[in-house]
Design a protein around this motif. Structure first.
Motif, mmCIF file in Angstrom:
data_model
loop_
_atom_site.group_PDB
_atom_site.id
_atom_site.type_symbol
_atom_site.label_atom_id
_atom_site.label_comp_id
_atom_site.label_asym_id
_atom_site.label_seq_id
_atom_site.Cartn_x
_atom_site.Cartn_y
_atom_site.Cartn_z
ATOM 1 N N ASN A 58 -28.667 -45.705 29.201
ATOM 2 C CA ASN A 58 -28.793 -46.822 28.543
ATOM 3 C C ASN A 58 -27.833 -47.803 28.916
ATOM 4 O O ASN A 58 -26.849 -47.542 29.700
ATOM 5 N N GLU A 59 -27.556 -48.970 27.956
ATOM 6 C CA GLU A 59 -26.796 -50.124 28.658
ATOM 7 C C GLU A 59 -25.458 -49.805 28.403
ATOM 8 O O GLU A 59 -24.584 -49.965 29.305
ATOM 9 N N ASP A 60 -24.967 -49.058 27.254
ATOM 10 C CA ASP A 60 -23.634 -48.660 27.174
ATOM 11 C C ASP A 60 -23.112 -47.292 27.682
ATOM 12 O O ASP A 60 -22.469 -46.603 27.293
ATOM 13 N N GLY A 61 -23.767 -47.031 28.937
ATOM 14 C CA GLY A 61 -23.152 -45.867 29.413
ATOM 15 C C GLY A 61 -23.704 -44.470 28.929
ATOM 16 O O GLY A 61 -23.294 -43.561 29.608
ATOM 17 N N GLY A 62 -24.617 -44.366 28.165
ATOM 18 C CA GLY A 62 -25.202 -43.324 27.492
ATOM 19 C C GLY A 62 -25.934 -42.583 28.653
ATOM 20 O O GLY A 62 -26.728 -43.254 29.397
ATOM 21 N N GLU A 63 -25.736 -41.130 28.727
ATOM 22 C CA GLU A 63 -26.719 -40.332 29.641
ATOM 23 C C GLU A 63 -27.713 -39.671 28.897
ATOM 24 O O GLU A 63 -27.289 -39.370 27.872
ATOM 25 N N PHE A 64 -28.834 -39.380 29.553
ATOM 26 C CA PHE A 64 -29.664 -38.471 28.881
ATOM 27 C C PHE A 64 -30.583 -37.894 29.799
ATOM 28 O O PHE A 64 -31.204 -38.122 30.628
ATOM 29 N N ILE A 165 -23.085 -20.600 31.564
ATOM 30 C CA ILE A 165 -23.354 -22.074 31.761
ATOM 31 C C ILE A 165 -21.900 -22.602 32.173
ATOM 32 O O ILE A 165 -21.004 -22.767 31.243
ATOM 33 N N SER A 166 -21.448 -23.000 33.213
ATOM 34 C CA SER A 166 -20.009 -23.703 33.243
ATOM 35 C C SER A 166 -19.998 -25.012 33.063
ATOM 36 O O SER A 166 -19.987 -25.856 34.050
ATOM 37 N N LEU A 167 -19.943 -25.396 31.806
ATOM 38 C CA LEU A 167 -19.780 -26.715 31.603
ATOM 39 C C LEU A 167 -19.056 -26.841 30.687
ATOM 40 O O LEU A 167 -18.809 -26.127 29.660
ATOM 41 N N SER A 168 -18.244 -27.942 30.324
ATOM 42 C CA SER A 168 -17.507 -28.131 29.206
ATOM 43 C C SER A 168 -18.366 -28.687 27.888
ATOM 44 O O SER A 168 -19.426 -29.290 28.236
ATOM 45 N N HIS A 169 -17.691 -28.675 26.826
ATOM 46 C CA HIS A 169 -18.671 -29.126 25.512
ATOM 47 C C HIS A 169 -18.717 -30.655 25.885
ATOM 48 O O HIS A 169 -19.747 -31.190 25.429
ATOM 49 N N GLN A 170 -18.123 -31.508 26.474
ATOM 50 C CA GLN A 170 -18.018 -32.786 26.621
ATOM 51 C C GLN A 170 -19.340 -32.791 27.421
ATOM 52 O O GLN A 170 -19.992 -33.782 27.350
ATOM 53 N N GLN A 171 -19.205 -32.236 28.503
ATOM 54 C CA GLN A 171 -20.285 -32.525 29.308
ATOM 55 C C GLN A 171 -21.820 -32.196 28.829
ATOM 56 O O GLN A 171 -22.918 -33.042 29.037
ATOM 57 N N ILE A 172 -21.846 -31.256 27.966
ATOM 58 C CA ILE A 172 -23.143 -30.916 27.441
ATOM 59 C C ILE A 172 -23.522 -31.770 26.188
ATOM 60 O O ILE A 172 -24.503 -32.475 26.240
ATOM 61 N N ALA A 173 -22.908 -32.167 25.586
ATOM 62 C CA ALA A 173 -22.821 -33.253 24.616
ATOM 63 C C ALA A 173 -23.223 -34.655 25.240
ATOM 64 O O ALA A 173 -24.318 -35.334 24.778
ATOM 65 N N ASP A 174 -22.513 -35.133 26.637
ATOM 66 C CA ASP A 174 -23.075 -36.236 27.121
ATOM 67 C C ASP A 174 -24.668 -36.119 27.393
ATOM 68 O O ASP A 174 -25.409 -37.044 27.317
ATOM 69 N N GLU A 175 -24.920 -34.899 28.163
ATOM 70 C CA GLU A 175 -26.421 -34.801 28.725
ATOM 71 C C GLU A 175 -27.426 -34.725 27.517
ATOM 72 O O GLU A 175 -28.577 -35.084 27.796
ATOM 73 N N LEU A 176 -26.831 -34.364 26.256
ATOM 74 C CA LEU A 176 -27.729 -34.484 25.164
ATOM 75 C C LEU A 176 -27.531 -35.782 24.432
ATOM 76 O O LEU A 176 -28.245 -35.813 23.229
ATOM 77 N N ASN A 177 -26.831 -36.435 24.951
ATOM 78 C CA ASN A 177 -26.458 -37.876 24.057
ATOM 79 C C ASN A 177 -26.256 -37.581 22.770
ATOM 80 O O ASN A 177 -26.482 -38.177 21.954
#
Lengths: 206, 206
Positions: A58-64, A165-177
């Motif tokens: 989305n416009e403000d950098g959110g990923e999904f 699953i080798s991801l930080s909580h932050q990365q997971i959060a980003d992908e789920l927006n």
DNA sequence: CCTCTGGTGTAACTTTTGTCACTGTGGAAG
DNA sequence: CTTCCACAGTGACAAAAGTTACACCAGAGG
């Protein structure tokens, strides 16, 4: 060349020859963006090795996260955008070192007519992605974050064929927006229920 | 017959003949369900007149509006499911009296090969629905209920070519998979901001 | 007219999710 | 061995959305 045949056994020999003659093999390191939102597509990609994540932005950098692309698959969006000569509506990123076969888009139309196996491949690519989008819509329309997180983890484990699953909580959060704190909270609950074990930079599924 | 030609001007004459020879025209009253989740598809439908809403359903009766089908369009899902001989994953409902042209699915494959115009029509149907799903995913992934409600109303107004949306709050809530109270609340706010006027069983856009 | 029903308005509350602020810690870099 | 810093845990709070409960009203149908 032999591995291409193994990944796409359905392609007829003449098509394989054209692919080998016209396709460009490219290896991309892990974590690289290989298609940007708004970018014009000049070629379609078949995944030979590795793994690609496809995102909506989305416009403000959110990923999904929309879906994964794996060896033997193609990006439906790139075929669609190429056909419409429109800008890409998605962003794609490698998660591992990934080898792709790039095919100039002017060939796509002709191949559809000349090669039945290509025609079937493109149609089934469309259909499979369509189905995946339907499942994704279910998730966001009907499920809460805890369920979405769980199926995200399951999907990730399946795709990477590993219960870790080798991801930080932050990365997971980003992908789920969502946000890091929410993911931490939910993961903690899941750990208390003995559904996962939490490590640094990793979640282990049980 | 003439109206079919007008709606699908891109179809070549031979295809039109086949359509007329093999298609069955059916008129369905408003509010009828014309495809059920889990049902097997035996034919594809082209919309000639009226309007159809396509929904995703969950286990406990929740509905979620995906998109509208209008005259001159076809249901991509029915083509996809037909091709895979799979059960439908969606539910479709008429909102007005609707005339459809039903085409037996065994013809679809042959037409793809025989008629370029049919081939292009099917591909562009896939592409357009795909695009719509992307927009829908944006909505649920990045937008709050107030924004989603607004674009729902706008879309509805556009499709029905009228600034008056003749639906109860309950119906709107169902299609957004929300609840009546939430919709009432948000609509009230929108009225205070002079964005809409509320009537009984209707919302008027300004 | 009266009654009944479905549609609407609204307050109070809960749940879910997002945000802010702060703490602690493992491990890489110096 | 220190110094950092990204990562993680957590409490407190805010915002969004869902739920419960009830009042009111318009219009259909007797």
């Amino acid at each position: 060349m032999e591995d291409i045949k193994a990944l796409f056994p359905q392609f007829e020999p003449e098509l394989m020859n054209e692919i080998i003659a016209n396709g460009v093999i490219k290896t991309i390191p892990a974590g690289e963006v290989l298609m940007r939102t708004g970018q014009f597509i000049k070629s379609t990609m078949l995944i030979l090795e590795g793994n690609v994540k496809v995102f909506r932005e989305n416009e403000d950098g959110g990923e999904f996260l929309m879906y994964f692309l794996q060896p033997g698959e193609a990006c439906a969006i790139s075929i669609i955008c190429a056909a419409k000569t429109e800008a890409s509506r998605v962003m794609a990123k490698t998660t591992e070192e990934t080898t792709v076969l790039m095919i100039p888009l002017q060939l796509l139309d002709r191949w559809m007519l000349d090669y039945k196996s290509w025609y079937h491949f493109v149609l089934s690519t469309y259909r499979n992605r369509f189905d995946e989008l339907l499942v994704l819509i279910d998730q966001v329309a009907f499920r809460n974050m805890d369920e979405r997180l769980l199926s995200y983890l399951e999907r990730h484990a399946k795709v990477h064929n590993s219960s870790i699953i080798s991801l930080s909580h932050q990365q997971i959060a980003d992908e789920l927006n969502s946000s890091r704190e929410v993911v931490s909270r939910l993961l903690k609950k899941m750990e208390q229920r003995h559904m996962v074990i939490l490590h640094r930079n990793a979640v282990e599924m049980i």
